[in-house]
Design a protein around this motif. Structure first.
Motif, mmCIF file in Angstrom:
data_model
loop_
_atom_site.group_PDB
_atom_site.id
_atom_site.type_symbol
_atom_site.label_atom_id
_atom_site.label_comp_id
_atom_site.label_asym_id
_atom_site.label_seq_id
_atom_site.Cartn_x
_atom_site.Cartn_y
_atom_site.Cartn_z
ATOM 1 N N ARG A 144 0.825 -1.217 0.000
ATOM 2 C CA ARG A 144 0.000 0.000 0.000
ATOM 3 C C ARG A 144 0.854 1.260 0.000
ATOM 4 N N LYS A 145 2.097 1.124 0.444
ATOM 5 C CA LYS A 145 3.018 2.261 0.449
ATOM 6 C C LYS A 145 3.869 2.318 -0.817
ATOM 7 N N GLY A 146 3.564 1.453 -1.774
ATOM 8 C CA GLY A 146 4.256 1.492 -3.055
ATOM 9 C C GLY A 146 5.463 0.595 -3.171
ATOM 10 N N VAL A 147 5.662 -0.306 -2.206
ATOM 11 C CA VAL A 147 6.813 -1.206 -2.230
ATOM 12 C C VAL A 147 6.464 -2.446 -3.048
ATOM 13 N N ASP A 148 7.411 -2.916 -3.849
ATOM 14 C CA ASP A 148 7.218 -4.131 -4.621
ATOM 15 C C ASP A 148 7.021 -5.308 -3.670
ATOM 16 N N ALA A 149 5.867 -5.977 -3.747
ATOM 17 C CA ALA A 149 5.528 -7.037 -2.798
ATOM 18 C C ALA A 149 6.491 -8.210 -2.876
ATOM 19 N N GLN A 150 6.929 -8.570 -4.063
ATOM 20 C CA GLN A 150 7.832 -9.709 -4.205
ATOM 21 C C GLN A 150 9.180 -9.416 -3.556
ATOM 22 N N LYS A 151 9.703 -8.232 -3.791
ATOM 23 C CA LYS A 151 10.983 -7.859 -3.177
ATOM 24 C C LYS A 151 10.857 -7.787 -1.664
ATOM 25 N N PHE A 152 9.720 -7.271 -1.201
ATOM 26 C CA PHE A 152 9.515 -7.167 0.240
ATOM 27 C C PHE A 152 9.500 -8.548 0.878
ATOM 28 N N ARG A 153 8.745 -9.477 0.301
ATOM 29 C CA ARG A 153 8.665 -10.826 0.868
ATOM 30 C C ARG A 153 10.026 -11.509 0.885
ATOM 31 N N ALA A 154 10.798 -11.307 -0.166
ATOM 32 C CA ALA A 154 12.126 -11.928 -0.228
ATOM 33 C C ALA A 154 13.020 -11.413 0.895
ATOM 34 N N ALA A 155 12.986 -10.114 1.121
ATOM 35 C CA ALA A 155 13.795 -9.531 2.197
ATOM 36 C C ALA A 155 13.261 -9.951 3.563
ATOM 37 N N TYR A 156 11.944 -9.936 3.722
ATOM 38 C CA TYR A 156 11.304 -10.282 4.993
ATOM 39 C C TYR A 156 11.671 -11.696 5.438
ATOM 40 N N GLY A 157 11.739 -12.612 4.489
ATOM 41 C CA GLY A 157 12.039 -13.998 4.816
ATOM 42 C C GLY A 157 13.516 -14.352 4.795
ATOM 43 N N SER A 158 14.373 -13.364 4.587
ATOM 44 C CA SER A 158 15.803 -13.641 4.460
ATOM 45 C C SER A 158 16.443 -13.987 5.798
ATOM 46 N N ALA A 159 17.516 -14.766 5.724
ATOM 47 C CA ALA A 159 18.268 -15.123 6.931
ATOM 48 C C ALA A 159 18.893 -13.891 7.565
ATOM 49 N N GLU A 160 19.286 -12.924 6.739
ATOM 50 C CA GLU A 160 19.907 -11.699 7.257
ATOM 51 C C GLU A 160 18.947 -10.939 8.155
ATOM 52 N N VAL A 161 17.705 -10.834 7.732
ATOM 53 C CA VAL A 161 16.715 -10.125 8.545
ATOM 54 C C VAL A 161 16.453 -10.880 9.840
ATOM 55 N N ARG A 162 16.352 -12.189 9.781
ATOM 56 C CA ARG A 162 16.127 -12.978 10.997
ATOM 57 C C ARG A 162 17.288 -12.807 11.974
ATOM 58 N N ARG A 163 18.515 -12.811 11.453
ATOM 59 C CA ARG A 163 19.680 -12.620 12.331
ATOM 60 C C ARG A 163 19.670 -11.225 12.947
ATOM 61 N N SER A 164 19.273 -10.231 12.166
ATOM 62 C CA SER A 164 19.237 -8.855 12.672
ATOM 63 C C SER A 164 18.238 -8.717 13.815
ATOM 64 N N VAL A 165 17.091 -9.395 13.694
ATOM 65 C CA VAL A 165 16.083 -9.353 14.757
ATOM 66 C C VAL A 165 16.636 -9.969 16.040
ATOM 67 N N ASP A 166 17.278 -11.112 15.921
ATOM 68 C CA ASP A 166 17.848 -11.768 17.100
ATOM 69 C C ASP A 166 18.935 -10.897 17.726
ATOM 70 N N ASP A 167 19.743 -10.259 16.882
ATOM 71 C CA ASP A 167 20.813 -9.404 17.393
ATOM 72 C C ASP A 167 20.247 -8.174 18.092
ATOM 73 N N ALA A 168 19.127 -7.641 17.584
ATOM 74 C CA ALA A 168 18.507 -6.477 18.225
ATOM 75 C C ALA A 168 18.090 -6.814 19.651
ATOM 76 N N ALA A 169 17.512 -8.000 19.844
ATOM 77 C CA ALA A 169 17.115 -8.420 21.190
ATOM 78 C C ALA A 169 18.327 -8.536 22.104
ATOM 79 N N ALA A 170 19.428 -9.050 21.573
ATOM 80 C CA ALA A 170 20.648 -9.184 22.376
ATOM 81 C C ALA A 170 21.231 -7.811 22.718
ATOM 82 N N GLN A 171 21.178 -6.889 21.751
ATOM 83 C CA GLN A 171 21.692 -5.543 22.005
ATOM 84 C C GLN A 171 20.889 -4.833 23.086
ATOM 85 N N PHE A 172 19.586 -5.050 23.106
ATOM 86 C CA PHE A 172 18.732 -4.422 24.105
ATOM 87 C C PHE A 172 19.238 -4.722 25.508
ATOM 88 N N ILE A 173 19.701 -5.949 25.708
ATOM 89 C CA ILE A 173 20.232 -6.349 27.010
ATOM 90 C C ILE A 173 21.628 -5.784 27.219
#
Length: 224
Positions: A150-179
């Motif tokens: 709805r914001k004009g982002v290509d849905a296929q590119k978004f899904r590919a990035a969303y499901g990437s291992a890099e994004v998953r690792r970044s989320v886990d690292d963010a939780a660790a950084q919080f601590i």
């Protein structure tokens, strides 16, 4: 700030750290230098920074936090003023073990997807508005992709990035950084992995840029 955001911030802090958010507590001493232990604190365990040429400012935020949303524009203006000597690094907040962890992880995944696509600067404000103001649900791949489309982002590119291992690792690292960074309030900004300030410390969101100015100046003096 509305009552919903104040209540949410208070509940989160009570659960996660036993601290109640009060933007006016420990109010900044106007026209005086910020004081360690009052407007900012030194981290018990300073963290390494990723870039040595410029001073790092690491912002911990949450899309559903009114204080974080209120800081967005002042922090953008502050970063622009310091673009020659400061690099801003954003870290979406995840309180491990809190009742909000699942939602925070989903919001963090949205952020890192936007970051991977180079869309943070263009869509960060929209994400805050949609999630905090409008109550948009972006907690699944489907709802997040629909929002981005709805914001004009290509849905296929978004899904590919969303499901990437890099994004998953970044989320886990963010939780660790919080601590590691000892974050107990949102938003929080840590300068050069060493000094931490927040609305309660600084005397409100509007007072944070002045404290950050001082901390950056101190870092530059140390560098000589």
């Amino acid at each position: 700030m509305n009552s919903k955001s104040l209540l949410r911030s208070t509940v989160l802090l009570a659960v996660a750290a036993g601290i109640v958010v009060s933007p006016l507590q420990a109010g900044a001493a106007t026209h005086r230098h910020p004081v360690e232990g009052v407007q900012f604190v030194r981290l018990d365990h300073p963290q390494p920074v990723r870039e040595s040429a410029r001073t790092e400012a690491a912002e911990f935020f949450w899309y559903d936090c009114g204080h974080s949303q209120a800081l967005e524009q002042p922090l953008r203006a502050w970063t622009e003023k310091h673009r020659a000597d400061v690099v801003l690094r954003r870290v979406p907040a995840i309180w491990p073990g809190s009742p909000e962890e699942r939602v925070q992880r989903a919001h963090a995944r949205l952020y890192f997807t936007l970051e991977r696509l180079g869309l943070v600067e263009s869509l960060q404000t929209a994400a805050f508005r949609s999630i905090h103001n409008d109550g948009a649900d972006v907690t699944t791949e489907v709802t997040a992709t629909n929002w981005a489309a709805r914001k004009g982002v290509d849905a296929q590119k978004f899904r590919a990035a969303y499901g990437s291992a890099e994004v998953r690792r970044s989320v886990d690292d963010a939780a660790a950084q919080f601590i590691r960074y000892g974050v107990n309030e949102l938003p929080t900004v840590v300068v050069q992995g060493e000094y931490r300030t927040s609305p309660t410390r600084a005397g409100g969101v509007e007072a944070m840029p002045e404290v950050l100015d001082y901390l950056v100046q101190q870092e530059q003096l140390q560098k000589g």
